[in-house]
Design a protein around this motif. Structure first.
Motif, PDB file in Angstrom:
ATOM      1  N   LEU A 244       0.824  -1.205   0.000  1.00  0.00           N
ATOM      2  CA  LEU A 244       0.000   0.000   0.000  1.00  0.00           C
ATOM      3  C   LEU A 244       0.855   1.251   0.000  1.00  0.00           C
ATOM      4  O   LEU A 244       0.517   2.253  -0.630  1.00  0.00           O
ATOM      5  CB  LEU A 244      -0.930  -0.006   1.218  1.00  0.00           C
ATOM      6  CG  LEU A 244      -2.119  -0.968   1.154  1.00  0.00           C
ATOM      7  CD1 LEU A 244      -2.856  -0.992   2.481  1.00  0.00           C
ATOM      8  CD2 LEU A 244      -3.064  -0.556   0.035  1.00  0.00           C
TER       9      LEU A 244
ATOM     10  N   SER B  73       0.563   4.099  -2.798  1.00  0.00           N
ATOM     11  CA  SER B  73       0.242   5.483  -2.418  1.00  0.00           C
ATOM     12  C   SER B  73       1.304   6.457  -2.926  1.00  0.00           C
ATOM     13  O   SER B  73       0.985   7.533  -3.430  1.00  0.00           O
ATOM     14  CB  SER B  73       0.120   5.584  -0.896  1.00  0.00           C
ATOM     15  OG  SER B  73      -0.201   6.896  -0.508  1.00  0.00           O
TER      16      SER B  73
ATOM     17  N   THR C  78      -4.019  -6.506   2.930  1.00  0.00           N
ATOM     18  CA  THR C  78      -5.133  -6.108   3.786  1.00  0.00           C
ATOM     19  C   THR C  78      -5.669  -4.758   3.315  1.00  0.00           C
ATOM     20  O   THR C  78      -4.930  -3.779   3.280  1.00  0.00           O
ATOM     21  CB  THR C  78      -4.689  -5.984   5.254  1.00  0.00           C
ATOM     22  OG1 THR C  78      -4.139  -7.238   5.670  1.00  0.00           O
ATOM     23  CG2 THR C  78      -5.866  -5.601   6.149  1.00  0.00           C
TER      24      THR C  78
ATOM     25  N   MET D 164      -6.888  -1.170   2.943  1.00  0.00           N
ATOM     26  CA  MET D 164      -6.822   0.052   3.742  1.00  0.00           C
ATOM     27  C   MET D 164      -7.038   1.236   2.815  1.00  0.00           C
ATOM     28  O   MET D 164      -6.827   1.127   1.599  1.00  0.00           O
ATOM     29  CB  MET D 164      -5.453   0.162   4.440  1.00  0.00           C
ATOM     30  CG  MET D 164      -5.212  -0.884   5.522  1.00  0.00           C
ATOM     31  SD  MET D 164      -3.591  -0.673   6.292  1.00  0.00           S
ATOM     32  CE  MET D 164      -3.772   0.959   7.030  1.00  0.00           C
ATOM     33  N   PRO D 165      -7.491   2.372   3.347  1.00  0.00           N
ATOM     34  CA  PRO D 165      -7.747   3.540   2.486  1.00  0.00           C
ATOM     35  C   PRO D 165      -6.472   4.031   1.803  1.00  0.00           C
ATOM     36  O   PRO D 165      -5.380   4.003   2.372  1.00  0.00           O
ATOM     37  CB  PRO D 165      -8.286   4.588   3.475  1.00  0.00           C
ATOM     38  CG  PRO D 165      -8.761   3.806   4.653  1.00  0.00           C
ATOM     39  CD  PRO D 165      -7.862   2.613   4.745  1.00  0.00           C
TER      40      PRO D 165
ATOM     41  N   LYS E 233      -9.976  10.397  -1.027  1.00  0.00           N
ATOM     42  CA  LYS E 233      -9.894   8.975  -0.695  1.00  0.00           C
ATOM     43  C   LYS E 233     -10.426   8.175  -1.871  1.00  0.00           C
ATOM     44  O   LYS E 233     -11.567   8.354  -2.294  1.00  0.00           O
ATOM     45  CB  LYS E 233     -10.717   8.688   0.554  1.00  0.00           C
ATOM     46  CG  LYS E 233     -10.730   7.218   0.969  1.00  0.00           C
ATOM     47  CD  LYS E 233     -11.607   7.026   2.198  1.00  0.00           C
ATOM     48  CE  LYS E 233     -11.727   5.547   2.556  1.00  0.00           C
ATOM     49  NZ  LYS E 233     -12.627   5.343   3.729  1.00  0.00           N
TER      50      LYS E 233
END
Length: 249
Positions: free
Chosen positions: A5, A9, A40, A42-43, A50
């Motif tokens: 993630l 990002s 997992t 997640m935002p 978002k």
């Protein structure tokens, strides 16, 4: 695509920053996130937005899903799109213009909608049969007949003379397979074909149909080497197309 993630990002925010620097703007409403079973959820925030997490979305005209076969749903979606295209032209198909003009219109406006990108699909007899049934229904609508008239499929086809959808799809796939196998420029197409997924225990049940399964059945496990002989590949392709075209008739 990223393995974490944090990496995802960083990539998205860098893209957003550089885009703004040269006067471009990311469309956050069309930017979606999908996770596979190794991550997992997640935002993920880009700028102050978002991003929406989805299980599937349409990318380059096809449904994309992770960890699941999307071909059955894509077949149903293409049938719906085909009927939508047919419906827009129904007033022409039901008119008194010559059948050869209706055939040309169908082949140019409806068939491409139903077969776009199908060279990348994994096909089974059931999936192909669904498309053929939909096409037969369109042919009956074009001629103004119904199932109660009990006309043979061969008789209907002799009147409409449209291109058989299985013939078009199998020809596109065979040509694409040969094109990929003959590439020597080290581009992604062949790399993806030869890619082996992570090791691990596969799920219970029959393994899903792979893209190359029908090619292997027809040209052998070394089909990519066979494809280097263009004349041989072309001759094998004629039989391959004929097999799919006759399936379920």
């Amino acid at each position: 695509m990223a393995e974490s993630l944090e990496g995802l990002s960083t990539m998205l925010n860098d893209l957003n920053s550089v885009s703004q620097r040269i006067g471009l703007k990311m469309n956050m409403d069309k930017t979606k996130i999908m996770f596979n079973v190794h991550v997992t959820p997640m935002p993920v925030v880009v700028g102050s937005t978002k991003l929406e997490v989805v299980d599937e979305y349409v990318y380059l005209g096809q449904i994309v899903r992770l960890g699941k076969s999307n071909f059955d749903r894509e077949v149903n979606r293409r049938i719906q799109l085909g009927w939508a295209a047919f419906g827009k032209l129904r007033h022409i198909f039901s008119s008194d213009i010559p059948q050869n003009l209706k055939t040309k219109l169908y082949n140019q406006c409806v068939l491409p909608v139903m077969t776009y990108g199908t060279e990348t699909w994994s096909f089974t007899a059931g999936r192909m049969r669904k498309l053929k049934v939909a096409q037969r229904a369109m042919e009956r609508a074009m001629l103004g007949v119904s199932l109660r008239d009990k006309l043979r499929n061969e008789d209907i086809r002799s009147r409409t003379r449209i291109t058989d959808i299985a013939q078009r799809i199998s020809k596109l796939k065979w040509q694409w397979a040969g094109h990929i196998a003959q590439r020597t420029d080290n581009r992604w197409g062949r790399k993806v074909l030869e890619w082996q997924p992570r090791t691990g225990r596969r799920s219970v049940g029959r393994p899903p149909t792979r893209w190359s399964d029908d090619l292997v059945r027809h040209a052998g496990s070394r089909w990519m080497q066979v494809a280097q002989d263009r004349a041989l590949w072309h001759s094998l392709g004629e039989a391959y197309v004929q097999q799919w075209t006759c399936e379920g008739l």
